[in-house]
Design a protein around this motif. Sequence first.
Motif, PDB file in Angstrom:
ATOM      1  N   SER A 185       0.839  -1.198   0.000  1.00  0.00           N
ATOM      2  CA  SER A 185       0.000   0.000   0.000  1.00  0.00           C
ATOM      3  C   SER A 185       0.870   1.243   0.000  1.00  0.00           C
ATOM      4  O   SER A 185       1.915   1.310   0.631  1.00  0.00           O
ATOM      5  CB  SER A 185      -0.906   0.003   1.221  1.00  0.00           C
ATOM      6  OG  SER A 185      -0.146   0.298   2.359  1.00  0.00           O
ATOM      7  N   LYS A 186       0.389   2.218  -0.760  1.00  0.00           N
ATOM      8  CA  LYS A 186       1.145   3.463  -0.847  1.00  0.00           C
ATOM      9  C   LYS A 186       0.782   4.393   0.299  1.00  0.00           C
ATOM     10  O   LYS A 186       1.572   5.211   0.736  1.00  0.00           O
ATOM     11  CB  LYS A 186       0.838   4.154  -2.173  1.00  0.00           C
ATOM     12  CG  LYS A 186       1.276   3.332  -3.381  1.00  0.00           C
ATOM     13  CD  LYS A 186       1.016   4.069  -4.663  1.00  0.00           C
ATOM     14  CE  LYS A 186       0.385   3.131  -5.658  1.00  0.00           C
ATOM     15  NZ  LYS A 186      -0.141   3.778  -6.848  1.00  0.00           N
ATOM     16  N   ALA A 187      -0.489   4.269   0.736  1.00  0.00           N
ATOM     17  CA  ALA A 187      -0.957   5.168   1.804  1.00  0.00           C
ATOM     18  C   ALA A 187      -1.030   4.395   3.113  1.00  0.00           C
ATOM     19  O   ALA A 187      -1.089   3.180   3.132  1.00  0.00           O
ATOM     20  CB  ALA A 187      -2.328   5.711   1.429  1.00  0.00           C
ATOM     21  N   THR A 188      -1.055   5.132   4.215  1.00  0.00           N
ATOM     22  CA  THR A 188      -1.047   4.460   5.505  1.00  0.00           C
ATOM     23  C   THR A 188      -2.374   3.800   5.844  1.00  0.00           C
ATOM     24  O   THR A 188      -2.424   2.878   6.646  1.00  0.00           O
ATOM     25  CB  THR A 188      -0.721   5.455   6.653  1.00  0.00           C
ATOM     26  OG1 THR A 188      -1.502   6.631   6.411  1.00  0.00           O
ATOM     27  CG2 THR A 188       0.748   5.783   6.671  1.00  0.00           C
ATOM     28  N   ASP A 189      -3.454   4.268   5.207  1.00  0.00           N
ATOM     29  CA  ASP A 189      -4.756   3.718   5.578  1.00  0.00           C
ATOM     30  C   ASP A 189      -5.131   2.493   4.738  1.00  0.00           C
ATOM     31  O   ASP A 189      -6.230   1.990   4.830  1.00  0.00           O
ATOM     32  CB  ASP A 189      -5.850   4.787   5.474  1.00  0.00           C
ATOM     33  CG  ASP A 189      -5.947   5.322   4.060  1.00  0.00           C
ATOM     34  OD1 ASP A 189      -6.880   6.089   3.773  1.00  0.00           O
ATOM     35  OD2 ASP A 189      -5.070   4.983   3.217  1.00  0.00           O
ATOM     36  N   HIS A 190      -4.223   2.000   3.938  1.00  0.00           N
ATOM     37  CA  HIS A 190      -4.455   0.776   3.150  1.00  0.00           C
ATOM     38  C   HIS A 190      -5.734   0.839   2.329  1.00  0.00           C
ATOM     39  O   HIS A 190      -6.469  -0.127   2.249  1.00  0.00           O
ATOM     40  CB  HIS A 190      -4.521  -0.466   4.063  1.00  0.00           C
ATOM     41  CG  HIS A 190      -3.187  -0.850   4.629  1.00  0.00           C
ATOM     42  ND1 HIS A 190      -2.394  -1.820   4.076  1.00  0.00           N
ATOM     43  CD2 HIS A 190      -2.499  -0.338   5.681  1.00  0.00           C
ATOM     44  CE1 HIS A 190      -1.273  -1.905   4.774  1.00  0.00           C
ATOM     45  NE2 HIS A 190      -1.302  -1.011   5.755  1.00  0.00           N
ATOM     46  N   ALA A 191      -5.999   1.994   1.796  1.00  0.00           N
ATOM     47  CA  ALA A 191      -7.207   2.104   0.963  1.00  0.00           C
ATOM     48  C   ALA A 191      -7.013   1.286  -0.300  1.00  0.00           C
ATOM     49  O   ALA A 191      -5.934   1.284  -0.891  1.00  0.00           O
ATOM     50  CB  ALA A 191      -7.451   3.564   0.612  1.00  0.00           C
ATOM     51  N   PRO A 192      -8.067   0.584  -0.742  1.00  0.00           N
ATOM     52  CA  PRO A 192      -7.901  -0.296  -1.897  1.00  0.00           C
ATOM     53  C   PRO A 192      -7.458   0.436  -3.153  1.00  0.00           C
ATOM     54  O   PRO A 192      -6.716  -0.086  -3.962  1.00  0.00           O
ATOM     55  CB  PRO A 192      -9.292  -0.914  -2.111  1.00  0.00           C
ATOM     56  CG  PRO A 192     -10.034  -0.670  -0.871  1.00  0.00           C
ATOM     57  CD  PRO A 192      -9.414   0.459  -0.146  1.00  0.00           C
ATOM     58  N   SER A 193      -7.876   1.688  -3.295  1.00  0.00           N
ATOM     59  CA  SER A 193      -7.525   2.400  -4.522  1.00  0.00           C
ATOM     60  C   SER A 193      -6.048   2.767  -4.548  1.00  0.00           C
ATOM     61  O   SER A 193      -5.481   2.989  -5.601  1.00  0.00           O
ATOM     62  CB  SER A 193      -8.366   3.663  -4.661  1.00  0.00           C
ATOM     63  OG  SER A 193      -8.244   4.408  -3.454  1.00  0.00           O
ATOM     64  N   LYS A 194      -5.448   2.826  -3.376  1.00  0.00           N
ATOM     65  CA  LYS A 194      -4.045   3.223  -3.347  1.00  0.00           C
ATOM     66  C   LYS A 194      -3.121   2.063  -3.009  1.00  0.00           C
ATOM     67  O   LYS A 194      -2.022   2.255  -2.494  1.00  0.00           O
ATOM     68  CB  LYS A 194      -3.851   4.329  -2.302  1.00  0.00           C
ATOM     69  CG  LYS A 194      -4.499   5.611  -2.677  1.00  0.00           C
ATOM     70  CD  LYS A 194      -4.077   6.734  -1.774  1.00  0.00           C
ATOM     71  CE  LYS A 194      -4.936   7.953  -2.087  1.00  0.00           C
ATOM     72  NZ  LYS A 194      -5.253   8.722  -0.884  1.00  0.00           N
TER      73      LYS A 194
END
Lengths: 230, 557
Positions: free
Chosen positions: B451-460
């Motif tokens: 994951s690119k973002a810390t919140d592990h959003a599926p889009s990222k």
Amino acid sequence: MAFRGRGRGYGRGPSYIPQARGDDGMPVFARKLDGPPPLFPPVRKLPELPDISKTDEELITRRRRLETFWNASPYYIERPKGNSSDVIADIERYSDKYKPNYRCKRPPLSSVLKLSPAYFPAELLGQQAERKRQYKGTSQWTLDTNAKKNDLHRLDRLETLELKSVKNAEDAEGKEGKKDEGDDEDDEELEEEEEEEIGEDDYAQNFGFDDDDEYLEEDDGGADDEGPIY
Amino acid sequence: MHLNEERRKTMVGQHGRRLAYEIICNQFGELVGKVIQCLLFKGQLSLPELARFTEINITQLRNCLLVLVQHNCVQGFRVEAEGVGLNPPKVLTSYVSIMRNILHRMRFPKFLMLVREDLGEEAEALIEGLLEHGRLTVEQLIQRAAARSNKTESEIECSLRETFSVLVRAHYIERCPAPEPVSPSRPPPETKKSRTNAPNRTVENEETRILAAAAPMEAERFLLGLPDTGKKVMDEDGDMSITDVAPGQKRKRDALTTDGKTKALIESTEVLWRVNFEEFIRRLRHQACVKQVRSRLEPGAGSILQAMLEATRASETDVKQRFSAPLTMDAIMQAVRATPDGRTMTMERIRMALQMMCAESVGFVIKQSDPVTQYVINLEKIIEAARKFELEGIILQRYGKETCRIFRLLCMKGQLEQKQISDIALVALTETRDLLYKLLKEEYLQLQEISKATDHAPSKTIYLWRVNYPCIVEHILDDMFRAASNVGLRLAHELQQEQEVLDVLRKFHHSKTSKDAPAVTLTQSQHEQVKRIRRVATILEASLLKLDDNIMLFHDF
């Protein structure tokens, strides 16, 4: 809760139903299920049956021979006959006469095992060494496995007898069958097969069987090897 | 994912053990089956512990253990238990099951065929005797052969001993291990963490250590110790004394004295011999390698490989040997010319075939240039290629062409994203997604999130798909054990269902053989049933033997 506070998120109408979307943005619809899924779903494409080559048959013959040997050998440890617990199992049946009853014909374990501390852990030998009987005879090498009478061997023999009888009956180009007993038996078998108008149920099996013939014959139910009965 | 892996590791052992338990039950009965079940699932146990778990009376239990030790399925060993309080340390005998040997029992017919092709019928009969009884002395083998062929012992003794020596020299037969070796010291007690992670590995290591302690020394393992034919000397009393031990075998004990001579004579009649499963598996492994090369490259290369393997077989120490001993070009030429296929092969032909096998993409043979040009067979690579081929076949049959393509792509490339897979494998995106998730569910693939973002959003998050080869091998092996177990159960079930017809068949044969028994006939439908059960039994048994080939490929080779 979703609609409290102004400007936070976009409120949807009261009739809004959230729609799941797949990876490509298209909506994903749920499948309608009628009842629980089947326990054994039908298999659409069954694999093909394997071809049985000559090597396979030879392997199978050896496998059956080994299995029959082990089942009749002293290495097969049977459950000791219970006192009165299992009534149903202990009732002697007529069909037991024909079942392969190895219990009375099994040589003792001490006849095949070399019971000495050089080969086995000492604690296993404790009582065996005392009770070792002098077993004379070669029957532990040529067990009365009735290998020819093993179920699956019987099936093979029956098949060949059948093929022979078909060959004789049709008098046509034959499939190859193993050479077996003489033609007399085949004729006999043919005649027997023709006599099947009697029927297919128990009456057929008992036909010709005379109870009185075997009245005075003693049943060999395990009294052979057990020595004198006190 | 991690939890699944752990669960899978413990499951692999379970199905294999269940299969082993069923094999023993079929061959030796329920009681022996119960004992081996305890040992397989609970590890090493002593006699009182076994009595408590199996609830079998002590005499029967002893008999069961005797049978299992006789057939090389269980090994006893001594363990020193620390004294409690003022009591002195006790020496207990514990027993451990040898699962590998139990599974080998499925392959006995193949061993027999192998010996028959290699050394002839008399050798096959000897091996059959050893397989039937587990362990025998030479004298017992001679008695058995005499009883079976209705000849006297003296008639067949000579040729039998000759065949026996040939079998020992070819390492098909070995001496039995010690009955009660002292167990080597245990490793330091496991911490809680290590215990949950690899319970199977620890058990297997223990088993290997105990077996290694029990095994006879390498020099003694194939020590014939028999008098050579023609060198026997008859004393005035008519007793035989040994003048010479088989050459080339040094004894680590004292030189032969007069006591030693009688001791050797006693030993030659009292040494127990058993089948050396390792040698058979090694040969079957070589056969599998040759088959793989034949199908993958060309038949000529297969013959050359076969010759090379035969030449280097004697120097192999381990069944799962990775590389063979090196061979020079001359040695290879000699070996190939000795075979019937290779007699007409020219030098050029052999060189070309070797080059093909050495090619980088194939890598079956490695060329070493110093000091002399030598060739080493990479057995590990060949077996791996065979396994991959089998694996792809399974996926192709179960899930179809596209899935197989995706799987092969991932094997080659390592990690890929869904879109990339869809592009390279030329499969539509939606279909790719379905197939990938199907494979994930069956644990053929693994999914890695980055994951690119810390919140592990599926889009990222980037999702990478990859193949974890060792995991898949274990998974497939587990499936195969379960399949073999199912086939065995199904066979037993089918025979059970048709028990009535089989009883009638028995009566029928009884009436044929004995004159006074009542005549029994089989009705048409019974005929059909008999035909059916015969066909079913043959197919199930043949399938089991074929499945066993694959089990060997994934487990033993």
